[in-house]
Design a protein around this motif. Structure first.
Motif, short mmCIF file in Angstrom:
data_model
loop_
_atom_site.label_atom_id
_atom_site.label_comp_id
_atom_site.label_asym_id
_atom_site.label_seq_id
_atom_site.Cartn_x
_atom_site.Cartn_y
_atom_site.Cartn_z
N SER A 1 7.27 4.40 -4.79
CA SER A 1 6.74 4.11 -3.46
C SER A 1 6.67 2.59 -3.30
O SER A 1 6.71 1.85 -4.28
CB SER A 1 5.34 4.71 -3.28
N VAL A 2 6.55 2.17 -2.07
CA VAL A 2 6.43 0.74 -1.81
C VAL A 2 5.13 0.22 -2.43
O VAL A 2 5.12 -0.86 -3.03
CB VAL A 2 6.47 0.46 -0.29
N ASP A 3 4.06 0.99 -2.32
CA ASP A 3 2.77 0.56 -2.89
C ASP A 3 2.86 0.38 -4.41
O ASP A 3 2.35 -0.61 -4.94
CB ASP A 3 1.66 1.55 -2.56
N LEU B 1 4.96 -2.71 -5.20
CA LEU B 1 4.20 -3.94 -4.96
C LEU B 1 3.13 -4.16 -6.02
O LEU B 1 2.91 -5.30 -6.47
CB LEU B 1 3.57 -3.91 -3.57
#
Length: 154
Positions: free
Chosen positions: A95-97, A100
């Motif tokens: 996921s992007v989360d 990051l």
């Protein structure tokens, strides 16, 4: 006083953290052809002990989602106890989360499952070469020098 064999002093130590024993076995098999000392922990309750113990690792290959442990806790144990270790995150739930979060934790790379074994091996070798623990092939050295020269010219 016991003498430590030279091979064990020069071994590149890798720790694999994944709650799935099958994934641990695949990673261990992929890296076993090289001269790596590989420790595997698939039991979440043993992860803290592995990271805070006496053994210092050069690379930690970890699953991002391990039941009962937040990834930030693992990153903190690594940051506080494994000062020389780089972290390679392998996840089945990209996921992007999470990407990051891994970026903020300064992980070396982020790999999604299912992964190509050759790709995993290349990342591990590149990481250890970057740390100066493996010799680069002549072609890789030429490529790295060429890239560095091109970057300086820009």
């Amino acid at each position: 006083m016991t003498s430590t064999p030279l091979a064990s002093l020069l071994a590149r130590r890798i720790l694999v953290l994944d709650d799935d024993p099958a994934t641990c076995a695949v990673i261990q098999a992929a890296l076993s052809s090289r001269d790596f000392a590989i420790d595997v922990v698939s039991e979440p309750t043993q992860i803290e002990a592995a990271l805070t113990g006496k053994t210092q690792y050069h690379l930690i290959v970890m699953d991002y989602v391990i039941p009962g442990i937040e990834p930030d806790q693992i990153f903190a144990w690594v940051r506080d106890n494994q000062l020389e270790a780089n972290v390679l995150v392998v996840t089945g739930y990209p996921s992007v989360d999470s990407a990051l979060n891994c970026l903020r934790a300064r992980t070396y790379d982020y790999l999604t499952k299912p992964f190509q074994v050759d790709h995993l091996r290349d990342i591990v070798v590149r990481c250890l070469e970057h740390k100066g623990l493996l010799r680069m092939t002549e072609d890789a050295l030429k490529e790295a020098l060429g890239t560095a020269i091109r970057d300086r010219r820009k």
